[in-house]
Write a protein that holds these residues in place. Sequence first.
Motif, PDB file in Angstrom:
ATOM      1  N   HIS A  10     -85.310  14.571-125.582  1.00 51.61           N
ATOM      2  CA  HIS A  10     -84.610  15.677-126.249  1.00 51.61           C
ATOM      3  C   HIS A  10     -83.594  15.133-127.255  1.00 51.61           C
ATOM      4  O   HIS A  10     -83.553  15.566-128.412  1.00 51.61           O
ATOM      5  CB  HIS A  10     -83.907  16.539-125.199  1.00 51.61           C
ATOM      6  CG  HIS A  10     -83.046  17.624-125.771  1.00 51.61           C
ATOM      7  ND1 HIS A  10     -83.430  18.945-125.808  1.00 51.61           N
ATOM      8  CD2 HIS A  10     -81.802  17.585-126.338  1.00 51.61           C
ATOM      9  CE1 HIS A  10     -82.477  19.676-126.372  1.00 51.61           C
ATOM     10  NE2 HIS A  10     -81.470  18.862-126.694  1.00 51.61           N
ATOM     11  N   GLU A  11     -82.771  14.169-126.824  1.00 48.20           N
ATOM     12  CA  GLU A  11     -81.759  13.612-127.723  1.00 48.20           C
ATOM     13  C   GLU A  11     -82.400  12.789-128.843  1.00 48.20           C
ATOM     14  O   GLU A  11     -81.887  12.762-129.971  1.00 48.20           O
ATOM     15  CB  GLU A  11     -80.765  12.751-126.930  1.00 48.20           C
ATOM     16  CG  GLU A  11     -80.004  13.508-125.844  1.00 48.20           C
ATOM     17  CD  GLU A  11     -79.274  14.748-126.366  1.00 48.20           C
ATOM     18  OE1 GLU A  11     -78.866  14.748-127.546  1.00 48.20           O
ATOM     19  OE2 GLU A  11     -79.106  15.705-125.592  1.00 48.20           O
ATOM     20  N   TYR A  46     -76.127  13.984-129.047  1.00 48.50           N
ATOM     21  CA  TYR A  46     -76.401  13.185-130.251  1.00 48.50           C
ATOM     22  C   TYR A  46     -75.167  13.239-131.128  1.00 48.50           C
ATOM     23  O   TYR A  46     -74.662  14.328-131.443  1.00 48.50           O
ATOM     24  CB  TYR A  46     -77.604  13.735-131.014  1.00 48.50           C
ATOM     25  CG  TYR A  46     -77.814  13.035-132.347  1.00 48.50           C
ATOM     26  CD1 TYR A  46     -78.339  11.739-132.389  1.00 48.50           C
ATOM     27  CD2 TYR A  46     -77.460  13.645-133.550  1.00 48.50           C
ATOM     28  CE1 TYR A  46     -78.500  11.080-133.606  1.00 48.50           C
ATOM     29  CE2 TYR A  46     -77.629  12.994-134.755  1.00 48.50           C
ATOM     30  CZ  TYR A  46     -78.150  11.709-134.789  1.00 48.50           C
ATOM     31  OH  TYR A  46     -78.304  11.046-135.977  1.00 48.50           O
ATOM     32  N   CYS A  87     -86.042  20.862-129.819  1.00 52.42           N
ATOM     33  CA  CYS A  87     -85.932  19.529-129.200  1.00 52.42           C
ATOM     34  C   CYS A  87     -86.520  19.535-127.791  1.00 52.42           C
ATOM     35  O   CYS A  87     -87.159  18.558-127.380  1.00 52.42           O
ATOM     36  CB  CYS A  87     -84.473  19.087-129.175  1.00 52.42           C
ATOM     37  SG  CYS A  87     -83.802  18.723-130.811  1.00 52.42           S
ATOM     38  N   GLU A 147     -82.038  23.539-130.358  1.00 51.24           N
ATOM     39  CA  GLU A 147     -82.174  23.001-129.010  1.00 51.24           C
ATOM     40  C   GLU A 147     -83.545  23.305-128.416  1.00 51.24           C
ATOM     41  O   GLU A 147     -84.135  22.486-127.717  1.00 51.24           O
ATOM     42  CB  GLU A 147     -81.078  23.573-128.102  1.00 51.24           C
ATOM     43  CG  GLU A 147     -79.660  23.292-128.572  1.00 51.24           C
ATOM     44  CD  GLU A 147     -79.297  21.818-128.548  1.00 51.24           C
ATOM     45  OE1 GLU A 147     -80.074  21.012-128.011  1.00 51.24           O
ATOM     46  OE2 GLU A 147     -78.222  21.469-129.069  1.00 51.24           O
ATOM     47  N   ALA A 182     -85.167  13.569-130.224  1.00 54.73           N
ATOM     48  CA  ALA A 182     -85.626  14.575-131.182  1.00 54.73           C
ATOM     49  C   ALA A 182     -84.490  14.977-132.115  1.00 54.73           C
ATOM     50  O   ALA A 182     -84.693  15.173-133.320  1.00 54.73           O
ATOM     51  CB  ALA A 182     -86.181  15.791-130.442  1.00 54.73           C
ATOM     52  N   HIS A 183     -83.275  15.100-131.572  1.00 57.14           N
ATOM     53  CA  HIS A 183     -82.114  15.353-132.429  1.00 57.14           C
ATOM     54  C   HIS A 183     -81.964  14.227-133.451  1.00 57.14           C
ATOM     55  O   HIS A 183     -81.676  14.473-134.631  1.00 57.14           O
ATOM     56  CB  HIS A 183     -80.839  15.439-131.592  1.00 57.14           C
ATOM     57  CG  HIS A 183     -80.618  16.769-130.936  1.00 57.14           C
ATOM     58  ND1 HIS A 183     -80.680  17.970-131.616  1.00 57.14           N
ATOM     59  CD2 HIS A 183     -80.312  17.087-129.646  1.00 57.14           C
ATOM     60  CE1 HIS A 183     -80.420  18.970-130.789  1.00 57.14           C
ATOM     61  NE2 HIS A 183     -80.221  18.462-129.576  1.00 57.14           N
TER      62      HIS A 183
END
Length: 374
Positions: A235-236, A211, A249, A246, A238-239
């Motif tokens: 995951h990204e 991100y 995420c 981490e 969530a960033h």
Amino acid sequence: MKPRNWHIISIVLGVSSVLLRGMLTPQQIETWYSQKVFLFIRKAFDLFNSILPFALIYILLPILLFWLIRSVRKLLKKKISGFHKMVHFLYSTIAVGGVVVFLYMLLFGFNYGRQPIETHLELELDGLIAEQVNEEFELATALLIQANAELEPAYKDSVASMTQTSAFTKTLVEELNDILEQFDYPHQARPNMRYLQPKGVLLRFGTSGVYLPFTGEPHADSGLHPLQIAFTSSHELAHAHGFGDEGTCNFLAYVATINSNDAFIRYAGHYRYWRYVARQRFRGGPDSYIAFVETLPQSIQQDLEDVRAEMQKYPDFLPRTMRDATYNAYLRGQGITEGMENYNRVVVLVVNFRDNGGLGAVDEDDTHFTRESR
């Protein structure tokens, strides 16, 4: 403004932003930055990025490269001694670093100091003993097998072309937002997920996604195996919603993917989480891991092999020790003391969340499996 004044202001801004984050409490950062200032920034990024049909980094990198070359050439043309050129270069570099740090903190960095998700969800995290890890691995394996069994027999024929489309990304965005809403977090953001070309551009540096706070865009490597894309993208994303940790995420990506209406996304979520649990279960014992994998259904064994083969196409540019040391230093600089081990925090979060009823009831009959059942 004179260059000297610009340099001083830049350095002061960078240092002040770092000091300010250190002075604020997690609750203050959560209230005033993560759920107010950052939401405004996120909305502006979403509006701007929705106009572009490509990742902004494709424009940003050439501009930065052009500026760097131009600045060095100007410095070399100055009629001053080599020593003074070196001093000027170092001073200018520190000043530029101050601007970068200030912008980084303003656009995202404060999120690393926000209230931990376990506090928000009222979880009391306890470390896992070996017996708990074994139990979680057994459960994760049973859920993986179940999710695999729910797939259409010919799913591999369609997912390869489906997983990097706008419709697929929209599904991931909406399903993550649904989870954030259930967790009582802001959930109106609509980040544009970008899949970077050429294939391997991130994987060769030891990462599958990133991100970028300066563009507000989450990215994943287009060379990922389709089975890896849903979890990495979530995951990204969530960033992009303002979570720096981490493990957090990973946790949000796991909960979002396993609750998907799409069977393949659910399987991808269980697959990635199983890998994290397996890493802890067989830590230091690769031979026992290999022996266990051979007891899994053939379709899962094939998926593990396919993913491994795909990743081998993109060997690291840098030595792994150098890469890990650099990223560990970055994470620790953000207050994540455990460094890259922070990714594995997802297992502790999932276990405690489930123990508090967060993932629903688990049928005891489904938590055990035998060779015959497979």
